[in-house]
Design a protein around this motif. Structure first.
Motif, PDB file in Angstrom:
ATOM      1  N   ARG A   1       0.812  -1.227   0.000  1.00 24.71           N
ATOM      2  CA  ARG A   1       0.000   0.000   0.000  1.00 24.71           C
ATOM      3  C   ARG A   1       0.843   1.274   0.000  1.00 24.71           C
ATOM      4  O   ARG A   1       0.354   2.335  -0.350  1.00 24.71           O
ATOM      5  N   VAL A   2       2.093   1.193   0.409  1.00 20.29           N
ATOM      6  CA  VAL A   2       2.989   2.357   0.443  1.00 20.29           C
ATOM      7  C   VAL A   2       4.143   2.071  -0.494  1.00 20.29           C
ATOM      8  O   VAL A   2       4.761   1.017  -0.417  1.00 20.29           O
ATOM      9  N   SER A   3       4.414   3.021  -1.403  1.00 21.55           N
ATOM     10  CA  SER A   3       5.418   2.751  -2.438  1.00 21.55           C
ATOM     11  C   SER A   3       6.641   3.657  -2.391  1.00 21.55           C
ATOM     12  O   SER A   3       7.595   3.429  -3.126  1.00 21.55           O
ATOM     13  N   VAL A   4       6.637   4.675  -1.545  1.00 23.72           N
ATOM     14  CA  VAL A   4       7.760   5.604  -1.478  1.00 23.72           C
ATOM     15  C   VAL A   4       8.271   5.666  -0.039  1.00 23.72           C
ATOM     16  O   VAL A   4       7.489   5.880   0.900  1.00 23.72           O
ATOM     17  N   ALA A   5       9.564   5.461   0.147  1.00 26.09           N
ATOM     18  CA  ALA A   5      10.155   5.568   1.484  1.00 26.09           C
ATOM     19  C   ALA A   5      10.061   7.010   1.959  1.00 26.09           C
ATOM     20  O   ALA A   5      10.315   7.946   1.216  1.00 26.09           O
ATOM     21  N   SER A   6       9.656   7.167   3.214  1.00 28.00           N
ATOM     22  CA  SER A   6       9.518   8.505   3.779  1.00 28.00           C
ATOM     23  C   SER A   6       9.584   8.424   5.298  1.00 28.00           C
ATOM     24  O   SER A   6       9.114   7.460   5.899  1.00 28.00           O
ATOM     25  N   VAL A   7      10.127   9.468   5.917  1.00 26.60           N
ATOM     26  CA  VAL A   7      10.155   9.560   7.367  1.00 26.60           C
ATOM     27  C   VAL A   7       8.735   9.684   7.912  1.00 26.60           C
ATOM     28  O   VAL A   7       8.472   9.405   9.078  1.00 26.60           O
ATOM     29  N   LYS A   8       7.786  10.063   7.061  1.00 27.34           N
ATOM     30  CA  LYS A   8       6.399  10.244   7.483  1.00 27.34           C
ATOM     31  C   LYS A   8       5.577   8.960   7.442  1.00 27.34           C
ATOM     32  O   LYS A   8       4.454   8.940   7.915  1.00 27.34           O
ATOM     33  N   ASN A   9       6.117   7.897   6.888  1.00 25.72           N
ATOM     34  CA  ASN A   9       5.407   6.616   6.876  1.00 25.72           C
ATOM     35  C   ASN A   9       5.404   6.032   8.276  1.00 25.72           C
ATOM     36  O   ASN A   9       6.421   6.049   8.965  1.00 25.72           O
ATOM     37  N   PHE A  10       4.258   5.509   8.713  1.00 23.11           N
ATOM     38  CA  PHE A  10       4.204   4.867  10.030  1.00 23.11           C
ATOM     39  C   PHE A  10       3.068   3.860  10.087  1.00 23.11           C
ATOM     40  O   PHE A  10       2.139   3.896   9.284  1.00 23.11           O
ATOM     41  N   GLN A  11       3.161   2.986  11.068  1.00 28.26           N
ATOM     42  CA  GLN A  11       2.106   2.036  11.400  1.00 28.26           C
ATOM     43  C   GLN A  11       1.897   2.083  12.905  1.00 28.26           C
ATOM     44  O   GLN A  11       2.861   2.099  13.661  1.00 28.26           O
TER      45      GLN A  11
ATOM     46  N   PHE B   1      -0.063   4.691   7.528  1.00 28.12           N
ATOM     47  CA  PHE B   1      -0.083   5.914   6.734  1.00 28.12           C
ATOM     48  C   PHE B   1       1.248   6.008   6.017  1.00 28.12           C
ATOM     49  O   PHE B   1       2.296   5.758   6.615  1.00 28.12           O
ATOM     50  N   GLY B   2       1.215   6.324   4.734  1.00 27.87           N
ATOM     51  CA  GLY B   2       2.473   6.427   4.016  1.00 27.87           C
ATOM     52  C   GLY B   2       2.344   7.070   2.654  1.00 27.87           C
ATOM     53  O   GLY B   2       1.259   7.165   2.081  1.00 27.87           O
ATOM     54  N   ARG B   3       3.484   7.485   2.162  1.00 28.43           N
ATOM     55  CA  ARG B   3       3.579   8.157   0.865  1.00 28.43           C
ATOM     56  C   ARG B   3       3.421   7.139  -0.263  1.00 28.43           C
ATOM     57  O   ARG B   3       3.995   6.061  -0.216  1.00 28.43           O
ATOM     58  N   ILE B   4       2.667   7.519  -1.297  1.00 25.01           N
ATOM     59  CA  ILE B   4       2.485   6.619  -2.437  1.00 25.01           C
ATOM     60  C   ILE B   4       3.106   7.159  -3.718  1.00 25.01           C
ATOM     61  O   ILE B   4       3.457   6.393  -4.586  1.00 25.01           O
ATOM     62  N   GLU B   5       3.227   8.462  -3.847  1.00 27.99           N
ATOM     63  CA  GLU B   5       3.908   9.048  -5.014  1.00 27.99           C
ATOM     64  C   GLU B   5       4.136  10.532  -4.773  1.00 27.99           C
ATOM     65  O   GLU B   5       3.412  11.156  -4.010  1.00 27.99           O
ATOM     66  N   GLY B   6       5.126  11.076  -5.419  1.00 32.89           N
ATOM     67  CA  GLY B   6       5.399  12.509  -5.309  1.00 32.89           C
ATOM     68  C   GLY B   6       5.588  12.970  -3.878  1.00 32.89           C
ATOM     69  O   GLY B   6       5.916  12.201  -2.991  1.00 32.89           O
ATOM     70  N   ARG B   7       5.362  14.267  -3.676  1.00 33.18           N
ATOM     71  CA  ARG B   7       5.549  14.849  -2.348  1.00 33.18           C
ATOM     72  C   ARG B   7       4.251  14.970  -1.564  1.00 33.18           C
ATOM     73  O   ARG B   7       4.270  15.152  -0.356  1.00 33.18           O
ATOM     74  N   HIS B   8       3.100  14.887  -2.247  1.00 29.78           N
ATOM     75  CA  HIS B   8       1.841  15.219  -1.574  1.00 29.78           C
ATOM     76  C   HIS B   8       0.772  14.142  -1.693  1.00 29.78           C
ATOM     77  O   HIS B   8      -0.399  14.424  -1.449  1.00 29.78           O
ATOM     78  N   SER B   9       1.128  12.921  -2.047  1.00 30.79           N
ATOM     79  CA  SER B   9       0.143  11.846  -2.162  1.00 30.79           C
ATOM     80  C   SER B   9       0.431  10.762  -1.126  1.00 30.79           C
ATOM     81  O   SER B   9       1.513  10.179  -1.108  1.00 30.79           O
ATOM     82  N   PHE B  10      -0.563  10.526  -0.284  1.00 31.69           N
ATOM     83  CA  PHE B  10      -0.424   9.566   0.799  1.00 31.69           C
ATOM     84  C   PHE B  10      -1.626   8.632   0.812  1.00 31.69           C
ATOM     85  O   PHE B  10      -2.676   8.948   0.265  1.00 31.69           O
ATOM     86  N   THR B  11      -1.457   7.502   1.471  1.00 27.47           N
ATOM     87  CA  THR B  11      -2.559   6.578   1.683  1.00 27.47           C
ATOM     88  C   THR B  11      -2.698   6.334   3.176  1.00 27.47           C
ATOM     89  O   THR B  11      -1.714   6.389   3.918  1.00 27.47           O
ATOM     90  N   MET B  12      -3.957   6.086   3.600  1.00 26.33           N
ATOM     91  CA  MET B  12      -4.230   5.829   5.005  1.00 26.33           C
ATOM     92  C   MET B  12      -5.171   4.643   5.100  1.00 26.33           C
ATOM     93  O   MET B  12      -6.200   4.616   4.438  1.00 26.33           O
ATOM     94  N   ASP B  13      -4.804   3.647   5.888  1.00 26.46           N
ATOM     95  CA  ASP B  13      -5.661   2.499   6.162  1.00 26.46           C
ATOM     96  C   ASP B  13      -5.848   2.424   7.670  1.00 26.46           C
ATOM     97  O   ASP B  13      -4.884   2.596   8.424  1.00 26.46           O
TER      98      ASP B  13
END
Length: 110
Positions: A49-59, A73-85
């Motif tokens: 569900r998360v495709s971009v490494a980021s310090v903002k990704n968490f579980q 919650f994590g980044r999926i593409e670019g600087r401003h696209s995230f997913t939340m489950d």
């Protein structure tokens, strides 16, 4: 007397944590990552569900059961696209509030 504890111990300080009431609260914590030797980094499994490494990704998981992920919650593409489950017991508003709070500046020691 029906008001007495069944364990015949009237001192609440002498009971172990499993006997104490949690007052309906669920304790969550960040899921701890594990070391991946191939990548030379700590990783978390976001199930694709998360495709971009980021310090903002968490579980977030149950403090007593790290396999019970309640929010990711994590980044999926670019600087401003995230997913939340999220899952019960979190409401959509609670999950969104926790997730959006992670978008504030993170301290970086780079």
């Amino acid at each position: 007397d029906s008001n007495k504890n069944n364990n015949n111990n009237d001192n609440p300080a002498d009971t172990d944590d499993t006997d104490q009431d949690d007052h309906g609260l669920t304790s969550l914590q960040n899921r701890p990552p594990w070391w991946n030797n191939d990548l030379g980094a700590f990783v978390l499994n976001f199930g694709g569900r998360v495709s971009v490494a980021s310090v903002k990704n968490f579980q977030l998981c149950n403090r007593d059961d790290h396999d019970d992920t309640m929010l990711q919650f994590g980044r999926i593409e670019g600087r401003h696209s995230f997913t939340m489950d999220f899952s019960f017991p979190l409401s959509p508003a609670q999950a969104f509030a926790i997730s959006i709070s992670s978008l504030q500046s993170k301290i970086s020691f780079a």
